[in-house]
Design a protein around this motif. Sequence first.
Motif, mmCIF file in Angstrom:
data_model
loop_
_atom_site.group_PDB
_atom_site.id
_atom_site.type_symbol
_atom_site.label_atom_id
_atom_site.label_comp_id
_atom_site.label_asym_id
_atom_site.label_seq_id
_atom_site.Cartn_x
_atom_site.Cartn_y
_atom_site.Cartn_z
ATOM 1 N N LEU A 102 -40.582 1.407 -7.537
ATOM 2 C CA LEU A 102 -41.007 2.218 -6.845
ATOM 3 C C LEU A 102 -41.044 3.598 -7.593
ATOM 4 O O LEU A 102 -39.795 3.868 -8.175
ATOM 5 C CB LEU A 102 -40.352 2.369 -5.421
ATOM 6 N N LEU A 103 -41.859 4.274 -8.074
ATOM 7 C CA LEU A 103 -41.911 5.386 -8.980
ATOM 8 C C LEU A 103 -42.507 6.587 -8.018
ATOM 9 O O LEU A 103 -43.409 6.578 -7.249
ATOM 10 C CB LEU A 103 -43.022 5.261 -10.085
ATOM 11 N N PHE A 104 -41.654 7.850 -8.300
ATOM 12 C CA PHE A 104 -42.113 9.105 -7.549
ATOM 13 C C PHE A 104 -42.818 9.990 -8.718
ATOM 14 O O PHE A 104 -42.167 10.026 -9.705
ATOM 15 C CB PHE A 104 -40.896 10.024 -7.043
ATOM 16 N N ASN A 105 -43.933 10.056 -8.459
ATOM 17 C CA ASN A 105 -44.689 11.066 -9.453
ATOM 18 C C ASN A 105 -45.381 12.248 -8.585
ATOM 19 O O ASN A 105 -46.131 11.915 -7.809
ATOM 20 C CB ASN A 105 -45.726 10.211 -10.013
ATOM 21 N N MET A 108 -49.167 12.596 -7.368
ATOM 22 C CA MET A 108 -49.852 11.687 -6.531
ATOM 23 C C MET A 108 -50.579 12.178 -5.680
ATOM 24 O O MET A 108 -50.645 13.334 -5.239
ATOM 25 C CB MET A 108 -48.591 10.738 -5.947
ATOM 26 N N THR A 109 -51.564 11.302 -5.050
ATOM 27 C CA THR A 109 -52.389 11.939 -4.153
ATOM 28 C C THR A 109 -51.583 12.119 -2.740
ATOM 29 O O THR A 109 -50.650 11.379 -2.700
ATOM 30 C CB THR A 109 -53.791 11.082 -3.740
ATOM 31 N N LYS A 110 -52.346 12.612 -1.779
ATOM 32 C CA LYS A 110 -51.682 12.683 -0.533
ATOM 33 C C LYS A 110 -51.409 11.359 0.233
ATOM 34 O O LYS A 110 -50.113 11.206 0.597
ATOM 35 C CB LYS A 110 -52.571 13.731 0.479
ATOM 36 N N SER A 111 -52.347 10.634 0.090
ATOM 37 C CA SER A 111 -51.682 9.108 0.778
ATOM 38 C C SER A 111 -50.783 8.291 -0.135
ATOM 39 O O SER A 111 -49.927 7.742 0.451
ATOM 40 C CB SER A 111 -53.303 8.438 0.985
ATOM 41 N N GLU A 112 -50.908 8.631 -1.591
ATOM 42 C CA GLU A 112 -49.984 8.030 -2.501
ATOM 43 C C GLU A 112 -48.837 8.445 -2.116
ATOM 44 O O GLU A 112 -47.579 7.730 -1.937
ATOM 45 C CB GLU A 112 -50.181 8.208 -3.919
ATOM 46 N N LYS A 113 -48.471 9.784 -1.701
ATOM 47 C CA LYS A 113 -47.282 10.330 -1.536
ATOM 48 C C LYS A 113 -46.728 9.954 0.016
ATOM 49 O O LYS A 113 -45.551 9.518 -0.065
ATOM 50 C CB LYS A 113 -47.360 11.762 -1.250
ATOM 51 N N GLU A 114 -47.437 9.578 1.017
ATOM 52 C CA GLU A 114 -47.135 9.046 2.251
ATOM 53 C C GLU A 114 -46.613 7.755 1.893
ATOM 54 O O GLU A 114 -45.763 7.249 2.528
ATOM 55 C CB GLU A 114 -48.389 8.783 3.003
ATOM 56 N N GLU A 115 -47.345 7.048 1.087
ATOM 57 C CA GLU A 115 -46.952 5.725 1.223
ATOM 58 C C GLU A 115 -45.643 5.689 0.204
ATOM 59 O O GLU A 115 -44.727 4.832 0.748
ATOM 60 C CB GLU A 115 -48.094 4.845 0.177
ATOM 61 N N GLU A 117 -43.332 8.026 0.381
ATOM 62 C CA GLU A 117 -42.362 8.489 1.616
ATOM 63 C C GLU A 117 -41.849 7.120 2.288
ATOM 64 O O GLU A 117 -40.595 6.972 2.509
ATOM 65 C CB GLU A 117 -42.967 9.556 2.254
ATOM 66 N N GLN A 118 -43.063 6.309 2.703
ATOM 67 C CA GLN A 118 -42.462 5.510 3.656
ATOM 68 C C GLN A 118 -41.575 4.309 2.978
ATOM 69 O O GLN A 118 -40.591 3.790 3.284
ATOM 70 C CB GLN A 118 -43.856 4.734 4.184
ATOM 71 N N ARG A 119 -42.086 3.841 1.776
ATOM 72 C CA ARG A 119 -41.179 2.750 0.984
ATOM 73 C C ARG A 119 -40.019 3.460 0.516
ATOM 74 O O ARG A 119 -39.032 2.766 0.778
ATOM 75 C CB ARG A 119 -41.785 2.365 -0.321
ATOM 76 N N PHE A 120 -39.783 4.658 0.334
ATOM 77 C CA PHE A 120 -38.542 5.460 -0.087
ATOM 78 C C PHE A 120 -37.634 5.480 1.057
ATOM 79 O O PHE A 120 -36.383 4.802 0.697
ATOM 80 C CB PHE A 120 -38.826 6.724 -0.673
ATOM 81 N N LEU A 121 -37.950 5.851 2.204
ATOM 82 C CA LEU A 121 -37.096 5.906 3.106
ATOM 83 C C LEU A 121 -36.687 4.601 3.735
ATOM 84 O O LEU A 121 -35.487 4.517 4.424
ATOM 85 C CB LEU A 121 -37.738 6.798 4.281
ATOM 86 N N SER A 122 -37.576 3.682 3.584
ATOM 87 C CA SER A 122 -37.054 2.280 4.324
ATOM 88 C C SER A 122 -36.523 1.462 3.145
ATOM 89 O O SER A 122 -36.318 0.098 3.155
ATOM 90 C CB SER A 122 -38.322 1.516 4.822
ATOM 91 N N GLN A 123 -36.327 2.096 1.894
ATOM 92 C CA GLN A 123 -35.853 1.440 0.994
ATOM 93 C C GLN A 123 -36.339 0.031 0.280
ATOM 94 O O GLN A 123 -35.685 -0.907 0.172
ATOM 95 C CB GLN A 123 -34.180 1.181 1.083
ATOM 96 N N ASP A 124 -37.603 0.232 0.399
ATOM 97 C CA ASP A 124 -38.733 -1.084 -0.042
ATOM 98 C C ASP A 124 -38.573 -0.893 -1.531
ATOM 99 O O ASP A 124 -39.676 -0.634 -1.901
ATOM 100 C CB ASP A 124 -39.829 -0.817 0.490
ATOM 101 N N PHE A 125 -37.542 -1.368 -2.233
ATOM 102 C CA PHE A 125 -37.699 -1.388 -3.792
ATOM 103 C C PHE A 125 -36.408 -1.916 -4.310
ATOM 104 O O PHE A 125 -35.371 -1.890 -3.504
ATOM 105 C CB PHE A 125 -37.891 0.037 -4.139
#
Length: 503
Positions: A102-105, A108-115, A117-125
């Motif tokens: 999972l990369l933070f850039n 990113m577009t708004k929807s990419e950022k939302e995605e 955020e969701q993966r980051f918080l749920s530690q999906d990586f």
Amino acid sequence: IYWNFHQSYKMFEKFFELIFHKPMTGYQRTWARRFLLSKSFTLVAPTGVGKTTFGLVASLFSALHGKKSALVFPTISLAQQSFEKLNQFKSKIKNADAIRILLFNSSMTKSEKEEFEQRFLSQDFEILIVSSQFISKRKDVLSKMFFNLVFVDDVDAILKSSKNIDTLLQMIGFSEDEIEKATERLKNKNKENGQNTNLNTLKDKGMLIVSSATAKPQGLKPLLFRELLGFEIGRFTFNIRNITNIRIKKKSREKLLEIINILKDGILLFVNTEEEGKEIVKFLAENGVKIGTTWSNFDEEFELFKEGKLNVICGVSSYYGKLIRGIDLPERIKYCIFWETPSFRFSVDMDKAPRFVLERVFVEYLEDHPKLKEYFKNVETLQTEKLRQLVLKYISAESYNKIVQEIFSHLKITDDGKLVIPDVPTYIQGSGRTSRMFGMRLTKGVSILFEEDDTIFESLKSRLMFLLDEEWMDESEANFESLMVEVEESRKSRNEGFNVNDT
Ligand code: ADP
Ligand code: MG
């Protein structure tokens, strides 16, 4: 249960070659060893020697073993590049689906950022790639997550904020309380052998690897890394130190006198035997040097040295020698000079060198075996055969032979058939007299070594690099004048307050 280090190393080596198509460099092999021993450490090396590549491979290797990593880069574009490289590496691995990167850039577009955020918080990586800035922006969330490995590429950028250091330590499992206590300890530490963290407390912690091309982080907070992550290697606990090591290849009395006349005062002179010491001291005294010795009237002469009435004090360099261990005088001791490398000399016979062999085997390869550590206490009495059998419980005969071979390839055999082994711990202890925590400050020291033999010197240097990441310069590269200024400056302002946030 006993973890076979060599198997792990072989695995890592294969893994590296599988995804990179090239063998590891020398540096990378050293780092791999420390990584597999789960030591937190600093990679100090110039750019271009493979630090970043190593970090990427290490994170993939960890991911395959179900461990989480965070990779921290100084800029977003470096994070992006590494993300791409990592995916390229990943494509070489079978069963790589389990590795979620999972990369933070920030672009990113708004929807990419939302995605994100969701993966980051749920530690999906398994592997999180971010910039230094992200560490400070999201410290609240990050400090509550746990990472088995945090790799910080180019740590100098991130050390600018002491809060970042706290966050990094929290990411590998240190609590705020532990960090605070360690900070206190550091502030109060001026005792010799101030104890680092009990290694037991490191059991449930992740590993922090920081890479730096320059690696001279200043101030208290960076020291916290060492305080918390420990720096215990083998039986030797090393303190924080700031020492410039200088080698002088040509061993001449005139040169020694010249150096002493440049440095003038606050000098410990180490010789290997009292006999040799007496001759040298006589020569120096005849040439006007105010010098005392440990073998005459030590207490009295040491007192004179303390008061500044003697400028140099000479002693024998042995691990339990009076000068090596017994003194702590940061104001007075600024320089040390080794008239030659402290060393053991043995007949060329394995039975005469068991302590050393065990030390090498133990320190560098089998550090994590508590049982072996127990035996290590009594190594002086241990015979080679017993040692061999002991070690063979843990590693294969093939590995053992390789280790022994490697050890002997570093050794010097003299014309009269003696095996010469640098006594690295004694060098470290002796030179350590010049750099101590003094009030809130770390004094700067200079250690000068006269050594004509390249094999002995290289062997000392390489072990010192491994243990302390400490570098050497040649006499021709050393600017004594500016070093002396640095040495003096570090001893001033003893009562200066210390602000934890100023790093
Ligand atoms: P650093 O981070 O120390 O500057 P990099 O990991 O970016 O170094 O590597 C520098 C260059 O060397 C890159 O082009 C990389 O692909 C290459 N490289 C890294 N490791 C090896 C290796 N073991 N063998 C050959 N080339 C390597
Ligand atoms: Mg790099």
